[in-house]
Write an enzyme that holds these catalytic residues in place. Structure first.
Site, PDB file in Angstrom:
ATOM      1  CG  ASP A 111      -0.165   0.026   2.537  1.00  0.00           C
ATOM      2  OD1 ASP A 111       0.964  -0.490   2.576  1.00  0.00           O
ATOM      3  OD2 ASP A 111      -0.702   0.566   3.519  1.00  0.00           O
ATOM      4  CD  GLU A 112       4.967   3.386   2.982  1.00  0.00           C
ATOM      5  OE1 GLU A 112       5.660   4.329   3.410  1.00  0.00           O
ATOM      6  OE2 GLU A 112       4.728   2.356   3.653  1.00  0.00           O
TER       7      GLU A 112
END
Length: 358
Positions: free
Chosen positions: A106-107
């Protein structure tokens, strides 16, 4: 000739795992949700913003999270679903730049010094990416835009959730001076505590220390701290960054030499490592146990295995065997850590493209 300004975006999905669960199960929307663990054991892999209001955080023991928020809803993680959504998000990134450095599902960092859509600024790219992710997945991403990785990371977290924040070259040095040390990416709780004991509480305090002073206390990390205190970070965005290890550790409130006690204290550490391995789709051939004693002496013990492992049961079996080999102990233990290395990535590192207004 002045070097061109690098344009970096840091994208961080807001409460990713929990947001996916709330998206897919309408009954969870608006409720405090913890992904992972259970009411009695394990650790929280992710917490919704409704849960964070009560102090619930990732890596927190489930029993602590339940005590902080009695109405907390525990949800089993669905890593296949998270990986599938992560691939959709990466496809959005790839439509704008090939220079993507994933940090987790998610990053990621993106170098948009040259962007594929011909947008006029990095801010425009970040705005477009956030809109496309929302339209495609129904999930919200926060973005930080700046001229280096450190400031882009700080910016993405500065006004979370649902934020887009820009730190321009003109803003950078002064912005860092007013930043609390605890908000510096790369300065964890232990280092923060050490800095506070030295009277370093803000970027301004850190900037006032010479490189030599910092090196005497922080060793090889001093150059990084010295640079970022001045808004300087020369690290490039590396496409397909290769992770070398996955690990977790914990310092205990009281020391112990009892094997059963230490075995119980290993449990949440193993939960965290296994969860991270599953989230990243990685396993490793070497398991390392880190032990720090009450006198701060430290030892590590490692075992290499014939095939990559990531499941909790195998990690526990190997870690406990390594711990048992240290007995009898002459000192009590204040910290335990477990890491997995020699990771099986299945791909080589790709070369970085060299690199517009933020």
């Amino acid at each position: 000739m002045t070097a061109p300004v690098r344009k970096v975006i840091h994208i961080d999905m807001d409460a990713f795992y929990a947001s996916v669960e709330q998206r897919d199960d309408p009954s969870l929307r608006g409720r405090p949700v913890a992904v992972g663990g259970s009411r009695e054991r394990g650790v929280v892999a992710a917490a919704s913003y409704e849960a964070r209001v009560f102090g619930v955080r990732s890596a927190m023991p489930s029993v602590t999270a339940r005590r902080l928020c009695p109405d907390l809803v525990f949800v089993r993680p669905r890593f296949d679903a998270y990986r599938a959504i992560s691939e959709e998000i990466r496809a959005v990134f790839a439509a704008h730049t090939p220079v993507i450095e994933p940090l987790s599902l998610d990053e990621a960092y993106l170098d948009v010094s040259e962007n594929l859509q011909g947008l006029p600024s990095a801010t425009a790219v970040a705005r477009a990416i956030r809109a496309e992710i929302l339209a495609r997945t129904g999930l919200v991403a926060s973005a930080g835009v700046s001229y280096n990785k450190f400031l882009a990371k700080v910016a993405s977290d500065y006004r979370k959730p649902d934020a887009l924040f820009v730190i321009t070259p003109a803003m950078g040095p002064a912005f860092v001076e007013d930043l609390a040390i605890g908000r510096f990416h790369g300065i964890g709780p232990v280092t923060e505590g050490k800095m506070r004991r030295l009277g370093i509480r803000t970027g301004r305090d850190l900037k006032a220390r010479s490189l030599e002073e910092l090196a005497a206390v922080f060793g090889s990390s001093a150059a990084y701290y010295h640079g970022v205190a001045r808004g300087i970070d020369e690290r490039p965005v590396r496409a397909h960054r290769i992770r070398k290890s996955i690990g977790a550790e914990n310092t205990f409130s009281d020391d112990s030499a009892d094997f059963e006690t230490l075995s119980e204290r290993l449990a949440p550490i193993l939960d965290k490592v296994a969860t991270a391995c599953r989230a990243k789709g990685l396993g490793g051939r070497t398991v390392t146990l880190k032990v720090k004693f009450s006198d701060f002496a430290q030892v590590t013990r490692a075992r290499s295995l014939p095939a990559p492992v990531s499941d909790r049961d195998t990690l526990a079996q190997v870690s406990l065997a390594l711990l048992r080999e240290l007995y009898p102990l002459r000192r009590s233990v204040r910290l335990l850590g477990v890491s997995v290395s020699a990771l099986d990535h299945g791909q080589a590192e790709a070369p970085r493209q060299l690199g517009l207004a933020l």
